[in-house]
Every structure is written in structure tokens, then in C-alpha cells.
Design a protein around this motif. Structure first.
Motif, PDB file in Angstrom:
ATOM      1  N   UNK A  49       0.771  -1.239  -0.051  1.00 40.66           N
ATOM      2  CA  UNK A  49       0.139  -0.124   0.037  1.00 40.66           C
ATOM      3  C   UNK A  49       0.874   1.169   0.199  1.00 40.66           C
ATOM      4  N   UNK A  50       1.892   1.186   0.601  1.00 45.56           N
ATOM      5  CA  UNK A  50       2.905   2.323   0.576  1.00 45.56           C
ATOM      6  C   UNK A  50       3.577   2.660  -0.736  1.00 45.56           C
ATOM      7  N   UNK A  51       3.957   1.674  -1.574  1.00 49.02           N
ATOM      8  CA  UNK A  51       4.198   1.983  -2.992  1.00 49.02           C
ATOM      9  C   UNK A  51       3.204   2.318  -4.007  1.00 49.02           C
ATOM     10  N   UNK A  52       1.734   1.852  -3.701  1.00 48.86           N
ATOM     11  CA  UNK A  52       0.764   2.337  -4.580  1.00 48.86           C
ATOM     12  C   UNK A  52       0.394   3.780  -4.144  1.00 48.86           C
ATOM     13  N   UNK A  53       0.252   3.949  -2.852  1.00 49.84           N
ATOM     14  CA  UNK A  53       0.022   5.540  -2.429  1.00 49.84           C
ATOM     15  C   UNK A  53       1.263   6.486  -3.078  1.00 49.84           C
ATOM     16  N   UNK A  54       2.293   6.001  -3.062  1.00 49.30           N
ATOM     17  CA  UNK A  54       3.215   6.942  -3.855  1.00 49.30           C
ATOM     18  C   UNK A  54       2.987   6.896  -5.264  1.00 49.30           C
ATOM     19  N   UNK A  55       2.585   5.951  -5.748  1.00 50.34           N
ATOM     20  CA  UNK A  55       2.333   6.185  -7.447  1.00 50.34           C
ATOM     21  C   UNK A  55       1.006   6.620  -7.542  1.00 50.34           C
ATOM     22  N   UNK A  56       0.249   7.134  -6.774  1.00 50.88           N
ATOM     23  CA  UNK A  56      -1.028   7.949  -7.216  1.00 50.88           C
ATOM     24  C   UNK A  56      -2.189   7.319  -6.975  1.00 50.88           C
ATOM     25  N   UNK A  57      -2.231   6.075  -6.248  1.00 55.84           N
ATOM     26  CA  UNK A  57      -3.413   5.320  -5.841  1.00 55.84           C
ATOM     27  C   UNK A  57      -4.035   5.808  -4.687  1.00 55.84           C
ATOM     28  N   UNK A  58      -5.391   5.564  -4.615  1.00 55.01           N
ATOM     29  CA  UNK A  58      -6.337   5.835  -3.241  1.00 55.01           C
ATOM     30  C   UNK A  58      -6.302   4.683  -2.512  1.00 55.01           C
ATOM     31  N   UNK A  59      -5.713   4.472  -1.275  1.00 53.15           N
ATOM     32  CA  UNK A  59      -5.599   3.484  -0.608  1.00 53.15           C
ATOM     33  C   UNK A  59      -6.618   3.213   0.382  1.00 53.15           C
ATOM     34  N   UNK A  60      -7.347   2.154   0.534  1.00 51.70           N
ATOM     35  CA  UNK A  60      -8.308   1.815   1.718  1.00 51.70           C
ATOM     36  C   UNK A  60      -7.832   0.626   2.431  1.00 51.70           C
ATOM     37  N   UNK A  61      -7.448   0.733   3.582  1.00 48.71           N
ATOM     38  CA  UNK A  61      -7.108  -0.545   4.242  1.00 48.71           C
ATOM     39  C   UNK A  61      -7.447  -0.316   5.796  1.00 48.71           C
ATOM     40  N   UNK A  62      -7.866  -1.398   6.317  1.00 49.76           N
ATOM     41  CA  UNK A  62      -8.454  -2.719   5.749  1.00 49.76           C
ATOM     42  C   UNK A  62      -9.654  -2.584   4.747  1.00 49.76           C
ATOM     43  N   UNK A  63      -9.870  -3.701   4.213  1.00 51.07           N
ATOM     44  CA  UNK A  63     -11.025  -3.780   3.330  1.00 51.07           C
ATOM     45  C   UNK A  63     -11.695  -5.137   3.443  1.00 51.07           C
ATOM     46  N   UNK A  64     -13.118  -4.824   3.472  1.00 53.54           N
ATOM     47  CA  UNK A  64     -14.092  -6.150   3.308  1.00 53.54           C
ATOM     48  C   UNK A  64     -14.176  -6.806   4.440  1.00 53.54           C
ATOM     49  N   UNK A  65     -13.611  -6.066   5.822  1.00 54.58           N
ATOM     50  CA  UNK A  65     -13.678  -6.744   7.077  1.00 54.58           C
ATOM     51  C   UNK A  65     -12.560  -7.446   7.328  1.00 54.58           C
TER      52      UNK A  65
END
Length: 428
Positions: A49-65
Motif C-alpha cells: 500500500x505504501x508503494x501504491x500510495x506513492x504512485x497516485x493510488x487512493x488506498x483503503x485499508x483494511x477492506x471487506x472486514x
């Protein structure tokens, strides 16, 4: 804004992966060095998630319970369009570590999504990276996430798997994850064993019964397990024994029939040893896999263009099971295999674990990531490609529905209906 129809060239995607290769390998090695079991993959989740956030993705964690699941979304600003998901797995095996190469699945999947949005920054629709924990040991992370609505609105999902050979499609078995818990009576094993009833004896007889059944089940079936609790001391007649085992076959229906035979074998073993037994499922049933031939063909053509030979796997070749089988009943998916280890390297082994951090494995993961990025970009920019994938999926669904009750795959338990129309927001 209308959907753009200009997809990035293969050279452009390969160039992006060349830039991303060092970080991809760093992420892979970091996950490999700290193996985490199902639903405890906190380090892997943080790294990805750190790499994806740096790359412009909006991260939601945790997910789906699920604490170690996540959804990372990139909206390109190119107007309405499909939602394409790249799936990543990152759990390890007990006692082995990353003997299934999930570090490569995770790093390569994230790299594929990042490369696609870098090469197509103003893409229509949505690119999502969905972190799916707990694939091993019947964790069924994808089944649980689907039941929580995380895949609502997803039009297609892609991932790849490391292997000792490359296959654009490969069937997978349905699998029931079972436990037989025997209860006996404890006693002194030397002074008065006749006063006891050995739960371990019941477990042993049950495993012998499974061995005796093997000649009389279909060649596609697999029955295998371990004694996970056989008692605590050799001088005590065990009052409790547990066998954890899997029942696999080509379809969920045939697995269901085999499970009933296995339950009767456990009851017979208990009756013969003066014990009792309770059979239960330790996780959701894994359904057989439906590979989307349209998406798989595009992936295969891309990988071949990069110099890696790949083709469909043999329909009768040995296979394992995965929770992506359940997802494949809901929407178009691909799960190709790319060779990352020497031919003959067994999966779920220390040899595969060691191969999963070699330069060869990371180079082949780069190739797989380019193949996934190609499929993602084309789904975003070619409406006719997505429609062809949907048509192939729907034809397969109709074929399953038209099959006889004895042949038709059972619907995976507690899963939602078909995906929503393109552009619907993902739920976490």
C-alpha cells in the motif's frame, strides 16, 4: 468525456516496467524475507500500500472486514469506463515460507497496475489493485471479500502465478477444507488402556479408510491431510485427535459427493474404535476455475512477443485449487502461470521458495507484469475487447447452467450476484 481508444504500445509498457523493476524486486524481496501466514500479512500490506500510495493510488485499508486486505484505486480522469482489478496475494505457507511465490504475485501485480496508469495517465474508468489475503490453507480471502461487496462494480480481474512452466490458462480443482475431530476416553496407556478409547486410533483408522478409498474415486480426485492433534503424552490414551484434510475434484458438485463418502468413512472409524467424531468445514469451498479465454489470449500473445513461450495448459494435467475459482464464477478473470523456476520444481516446496528470489524469477515477473498491464490497458481503451470477454464469460455461464445437475458446478456459497455495470464505486 468519451472513452479513449488509444492504448499504450507494448514498448511503452515495457519501458515503464524497466523503470519500476528495481522497486518491484525490492518489494518482492521484502515480502519474501518476512513470510506471514493467512490473515496476518501486515508487513506485506504495508509495503504494497505504501508503494501504491506513492504512485497516485487512493488506498483503503483494511477492506471487506479483513484486517490485511486493501483496495487501491486510480481514477485517470478520462471519463466513464470499466473497472479493471489487478489481484495480489501475499500470504505464505507454514514451515515453508513463500514456497508458492506469492511475493512475486504481489510485487508483479502492483507493478503491472502502476505501469498501466503511468503509460495511460488519463485513462478512462478505474484501475484497482485489490489485496486478497488468506489464499492458502483455505482462508478464502477472495470469497470473503466478494461476500462483503468489494468486487461489486469490477468488470474484470487479472493476476498471474509463478510456476515451473508457463501456461496462459490452467484448470483448477474445486476443494473442500475439512476437519475430523475424534473424541475418546483418556486412560493410563500401560496400567489400564482397556479403560480408555483412543481418539488417535480413530484418526488412524480414518486415514487408512481414505487410503482404501483412493482406488474407487475418480482419477481427478485428491484426498490428503495431516494429523494436527494426536495427543499430548505417550503414556496417556488420547481423548482427542484431529485430522485436517482436503477433498478435491474437478467440480464443486463432485467434491460435495466425495465429502459425504468421507464423512461416512470417519463415522465408521469412530464406530470401530469406540469413539465419536465430528466432521466440519474449516473454510469455504473453493470452486473450480473458469478461465476467460479472450483475456488469456491477449496475455499470452503479449508474453510471447516478449520472448517467453506460453500456451494453454493441458485440461487433464495435475492441478491445485484457489479461491479465484469462486471469483471466476462471478466475472471474467485470468490466472496465467509464468515460469519463474526450473522445470520440475515442485510448488509449495523449499525449492520453489528459494527460486522465488532469484534474478530469473524477477525477470520473468517483469514479463508477467507487462502482460497484465497490456490486458488492463486494453480493457480500459477497447470497448470491443471488454465486450468479447463478457460474451465469453456469459457463454460459459450459460453452458454451466444448461449442464445436467450431476455435471453443473455448484454456486459458491454466500457470494453475490453478477458484477454491476462499469463505473460503479468499489466498496471497502
Amino acid at each position: 468525456m468519451p472513452m479513449t481508444r488509444t492504448a499504450p504500445t507494448l514498448q511503452a509498457l515495457a519501458a515503464e516496467l524497466a523503470v519500476l523493476r528495481p522497486r518491484m524486486e525490492e518489494v518482492s524481496r521484502s515480502i519474501h524475507a518476512r513470510p506471514e501466514l493467512k490473515f496476518a500479512e501486515h508487513h506485506a500490506q504495508d509495503v504494497l500500500t505504501g508503494w501504491l500510495a506513492e504512485s497516485g493510488f487512493v488506498v483503503r485499508a483494511p477492506a471487506g472486514g479483513l484486517d490485511t486486505a486493501f483496495v487501491a484505486v486510480h481514477e485517470g480522469g478520462g471519463g466513464a469506463g470499466p473497472c479493471v482489478a489487478v489481484l495480489v496475494e501475499y500470504d505464505a505457507l507454514p514451515g515453508v515460507g513463500h514456497g508458492c511465490g506469492h511475493n512475486l504475485i504481489a510485487a508483479g501485480g502492483a507493478a503491472a497496475a502502476i505501469a498501466a496508469v503511468r503509460a495511460l495517465p488519463d485513462h478512462p474508468g478505474t484501475v484497482a489493485v485489490i489485496g486478497t489475503p488468506g489464499e492458502e490453507m483455505g482462508g478464502a480471502g477472495k470469497v470473503l471479500l466478494a461476500g462483503a461487496g468489494v468486487f461489486d462494480g469490477v468488470d474484470a480481474a487479472v493476476m498471474f502465478h509463478p510456476a515451473d512452466r508457463s501456461m496462459s490458462t490452467q484448470h483448477a480443482l474445486a476443494a473442500a477444507h475439512m476437519r475430523a475431530e475424534f473424541t475418546g476416553v483418556s486412560a493410563h496407556a500401560a496400567k489400564s488402556p482397556w479403560e480408555g478409547r483412543s481418539a488417535l486410533a480413530g484418526a488412524q483408522l480414518f486415514l487408512n479408510a481414505l487410503d482404501s478409498m483412493r482406488q474407487f474415486v475418480p482419477p481427478t480426485a485428491r484426498l490428503h491431510g495431516i494429523v494436527s492433534d494426536g495427543g499430548q503424552a505417550p503414556n496417556v490414551v488420547p481423548a482427542r485427535a484431529v485430522v485436517d484434510f482436503y477433498v478435491r475434484d474437478g467440480t464443486a458438485v463432485s467434491v460435495g459427493a466425495l465429502v459425504e463418502r468421507v464423512r461416512r468413512a470417519a463415522e465408521g472409524a469412530a464406530y470401530a474404535t469406540g469413539t465419536t467424531v465430528e466432521c466440519s468445514e474449516t473454510g469455504p469451498l473453493y470452486a473450480e476455475r473458469r478461465n476467460n479465454a479472450v483475456l488469456a489470449a491477449r496475455f499470452g500473445a503479449t508474453v510471447r512477443a516478449l520472448g517467453v513461450e506460453i500456451g494453454p495448459g493441458a485440461p487433464d494435467s495435475p492441478a491445485g485449487s484457489s479461491d479465484i475459482g469462486n471469483l471466476s464464477q462471478l466475472l471474467p478473470v485470468i490466472h496465467p502461470y509464468v515460469q519463474t523456476a526450473a522445470l520440475g520444481t515442485p510448488s509449495h516446496s523449499t525449492a520453489m521458495r528459494d527460486a522465488a528470489v532469484t534474478p530469473f524469477a524477477h525477470d520473468r515477473t517483469r514479463v508477467a507484469a507487462i502482460g497484465l498491464a497490456r490486458v488492463v490497458a486494453d480493457l480500459l481503451t477497447e470497448p470491443e475487447f471488454l465486450e468479447a470477454a463478457r460474451a465469453e464469460f456469459e457463454a460459459g455461464a450459460r453452458s454451466a447452467a444448461d449442464a445436467s445437475p450431476a455435471e453443473a458446478p455448484a454456486a459458491p456459497a454466500e457470494l453475490p450476484g453478477p458484477p454491476a455495470p462499469a463505473g460503479r464505486t468499489l466498496r471497502a
